[in-house]
Design an enzyme around this catalytic site. Structure first.
Site, PDB file in Angstrom:
ATOM      1  N   THR A   1       0.819  -1.214   0.000  1.00 43.35           N
ATOM      2  CA  THR A   1       0.000   0.000   0.000  1.00 43.35           C
ATOM      3  C   THR A   1       0.854   1.266   0.000  1.00 43.35           C
ATOM      4  OG1 THR A   1      -1.365  -1.307   1.539  1.00 43.35           O
ATOM      5  CG2 THR A   1      -2.038   0.970   1.132  1.00 43.35           C
TER       6      THR A   1
ATOM      7  N   HIS B   1      -8.911  -0.647   2.531  1.00 43.21           N
ATOM      8  CA  HIS B   1      -8.640  -2.089   2.509  1.00 43.21           C
ATOM      9  C   HIS B   1      -9.972  -2.863   2.396  1.00 43.21           C
ATOM     10  CE1 HIS B   1      -4.437  -1.797   3.553  1.00 43.21           C
ATOM     11  NE2 HIS B   1      -4.596  -1.449   4.803  1.00 43.21           N
TER      12      HIS B   1
ATOM     13  N   LYS C   1      11.598  -4.672   4.671  1.00 44.18           N
ATOM     14  CA  LYS C   1      12.594  -5.133   3.701  1.00 44.18           C
ATOM     15  C   LYS C   1      12.242  -4.722   2.275  1.00 44.18           C
ATOM     16  CE  LYS C   1      14.956  -9.186   5.465  1.00 44.18           C
ATOM     17  NZ  LYS C   1      15.130 -10.642   5.280  1.00 44.18           N
TER      18      LYS C   1
HETATM   19  P1  PAP Z   1      -0.353  -1.303   4.899  1.00 49.79           P
HETATM   20  O1  PAP Z   1      -1.229  -2.131   4.023  1.00 49.79           O
HETATM   21  O2  PAP Z   1      -0.495  -1.597   6.352  1.00 49.79           O
HETATM   22  O3  PAP Z   1      -0.425   0.160   4.608  1.00 49.79           O
HETATM   23  P2  PAP Z   1       1.880  -1.953   3.232  1.00 49.79           P
HETATM   24  O4  PAP Z   1       2.509  -0.701   2.788  1.00 49.79           O
HETATM   25  O5  PAP Z   1       1.012  -2.670   2.283  1.00 49.79           O
HETATM   26  O6  PAP Z   1       1.150  -1.726   4.614  1.00 49.79           O
HETATM   27  O7  PAP Z   1       2.985  -3.002   3.663  1.00 49.79           O
HETATM   28  C1  PAP Z   1       4.278  -2.709   3.944  1.00 49.79           C
HETATM   29  C2  PAP Z   1       5.115  -3.598   3.066  1.00 49.79           C
HETATM   30  O8  PAP Z   1       5.478  -2.865   1.880  1.00 49.79           O
HETATM   31  C3  PAP Z   1       6.416  -3.938   3.754  1.00 49.79           C
HETATM   32  O9  PAP Z   1       6.822  -5.200   3.217  1.00 49.79           O
HETATM   33  P3  PAP Z   1       7.831  -6.184   3.970  1.00 49.79           P
HETATM   34  O10 PAP Z   1       7.332  -6.319   5.366  1.00 49.79           O
HETATM   35  O11 PAP Z   1       7.777  -7.467   3.208  1.00 49.79           O
HETATM   36  O12 PAP Z   1       9.162  -5.541   3.898  1.00 49.79           O
HETATM   37  C4  PAP Z   1       7.293  -2.797   3.290  1.00 49.79           C
HETATM   38  O13 PAP Z   1       8.676  -3.034   3.466  1.00 49.79           O
HETATM   39  C5  PAP Z   1       6.898  -2.731   1.834  1.00 49.79           C
HETATM   40  N1  PAP Z   1       7.233  -1.449   1.213  1.00 49.79           N
HETATM   41  C6  PAP Z   1       7.100  -0.201   1.738  1.00 49.79           C
HETATM   42  N2  PAP Z   1       7.538   0.711   0.871  1.00 49.79           N
HETATM   43  C7  PAP Z   1       7.965   0.054  -0.230  1.00 49.79           C
HETATM   44  C8  PAP Z   1       8.544   0.474  -1.468  1.00 49.79           C
HETATM   45  N3  PAP Z   1       8.753   1.751  -1.730  1.00 49.79           N
HETATM   46  N4  PAP Z   1       8.851  -0.484  -2.366  1.00 49.79           N
HETATM   47  C9  PAP Z   1       8.628  -1.798  -2.104  1.00 49.79           C
HETATM   48  N5  PAP Z   1       8.094  -2.254  -0.952  1.00 49.79           N
HETATM   49  C10 PAP Z   1       7.762  -1.336  -0.020  1.00 49.79           C
END
Ligand code: PAP
Length: 333
Positions: free
Chosen positions: A80, A142, A297
């Protein structure tokens, strides 16, 4: 250690976090152990905290969609934050040129630029003031398709849906909820949360229902719903960003392409760039959550570092069963 409910951040409160008028209603809904220490309730066939459902109901009753609205829909942890940043920069590139030094994305968390309907704007069950939004309004949710406010379906509002490998979603959610819990009090066991996830008991879950409803809509109404995959954007970012721009009727001009606008948007919104901004290392959202919890990550396939063979087999089985015949394939898994 005992902690009184009202001293908790709002997202960790159970019924104390909701209005008096809603409390009775929750007493009759099915409930299960939640991911963050509170309960999750089943409302309209999906699971969410009491406070979230309060926001969903308020939104269903009060939100009036406009034809020009763009709503980003995701299953939690599908990426997101990333897609919010891409959408914001893409759609606002005339108002905020990408090479601008004080671009809003550099000083605000993407969740502050594109707020959630039910988790932010309508979270308290009150009518929010949306007058500061300029057209097209960028919003997010969501909420499963069947529970969207009616005006979203009746209008020409566009929906951009983002999906992700459920294995990575599970791992991301497990880390996220453990960070938001008061971990000096307790933590989630991965086994217990995994069982709940496979049973469909996860925020806004069952995950498969969420995905399949939007998948079906994207096939039936391709001008209304665009279905994207986190893994596909990772693999072909330029192509997918251009698809998104076409879908939103704001395609890149040849001049923009030659000036490197597409590459610059991808660079600004990359995990590397966003996660190192001061606002995202030390800032907080209005809900009290720290901005840094949205950046962990940002990789494809981190689940392999956590899943046992049994977990993999169990989830494979569920995925096969649930997605069979849908035509939806998780190609990058
Ligand atoms: P939300 O639905 O609660 O808003 P959301 O942003 O969907 O959260 O989830 C965060 C995930 O997106 C994290 O994944 P991970 O736990 O597997 O690392 C986060 O690291 C990842 N994320 C955030 N920003 C980016 C980005 N710019 N590029 C790729 N992945 C990202």
């Amino acid at each position: 250690m005992a902690t009184s409910q009202t001293s908790l951040p709002k997202y960790l409160q159970d019924l104390e976090g909701v209005n008096e008028v809603y409390r009775k209603f929750f007493s009759v809904l099915p409930k299960e152990k939640g991911w963050m220490g509170t309960y999750m309730y089943n409302y309209q066939d999906f699971w969410a905290s009491a406070r979230t459902i309060q926001g969903v109901i308020a939104c269903q009753q009060q939100f009036q969609a406009q034809d020009s609205d763009i709503i980003l829909v995701t299953s939690p942890k599908a990426g997101t934050t990333w897609l919010k940043s891409l959408l914001f920069v893409l759609v606002n590139r005339k108002k905020h040129p990408v090479f601008e030094q004080n671009h809003p994305l550099l000083v605000k968390n993407p969740h502050d630029l594109i707020p959630f309907l039910e988790l932010t704007l309508y979270a308290d069950g009150q009518v929010p003031n949306l007058s500061s939004f300029t057209s097209p309004r960028l919003l997010s949710t969501h909420v499963p398709f069947a529970s969207l406010p009616k005006s979203v379906l009746d209008s020409r509002t566009k929906l951009v849906y983002l999906c992700r490998n459920p294995r990575d979603i599970f791992i991301s959610m497990w880390h996220f909820t453990n960070k938001l819990r008061l971990h000096h009090i307790d933590t989630n066991s991965m086994e217990e949360m995994f069982d709940l996830f496979c049973k469909g008991v996860s925020p806004y879950g069952p995950f498969w229902n969420h995905v399949l409803e939007y998948w079906k809509q994207s096939i039936e109404k391709p001008n209304k719903v665009l279905f994207l995959m986190y893994e596909e954007i990772k693999a072909q970012p330029k192509l997918l960003l251009k698809c998104l721009a076409e879908f939103l009727e704001c395609p890149f001009s040849i001049e923009e392409e030659n000036l490197g606008v597409v590459d610059e948007i991808l660079r600004m919104c990359s995990f590397e760039s966003l996660s190192n901004l001061e606002v995202n290392t030390s800032g907080k959202l209005s809900t009290g959550a720290e901005n840094k919890v949205f950046f962990r990550k940002g990789e494809v396939g981190d689940w392999k570092n956590y899943f046992t063979t049994e977990m993999n087999e169990k989830l494979n089985h569920v995925i096969e069963q649930k997605f069979q015949g849908s035509g939806l394939r998780f190609l990058y898994i």
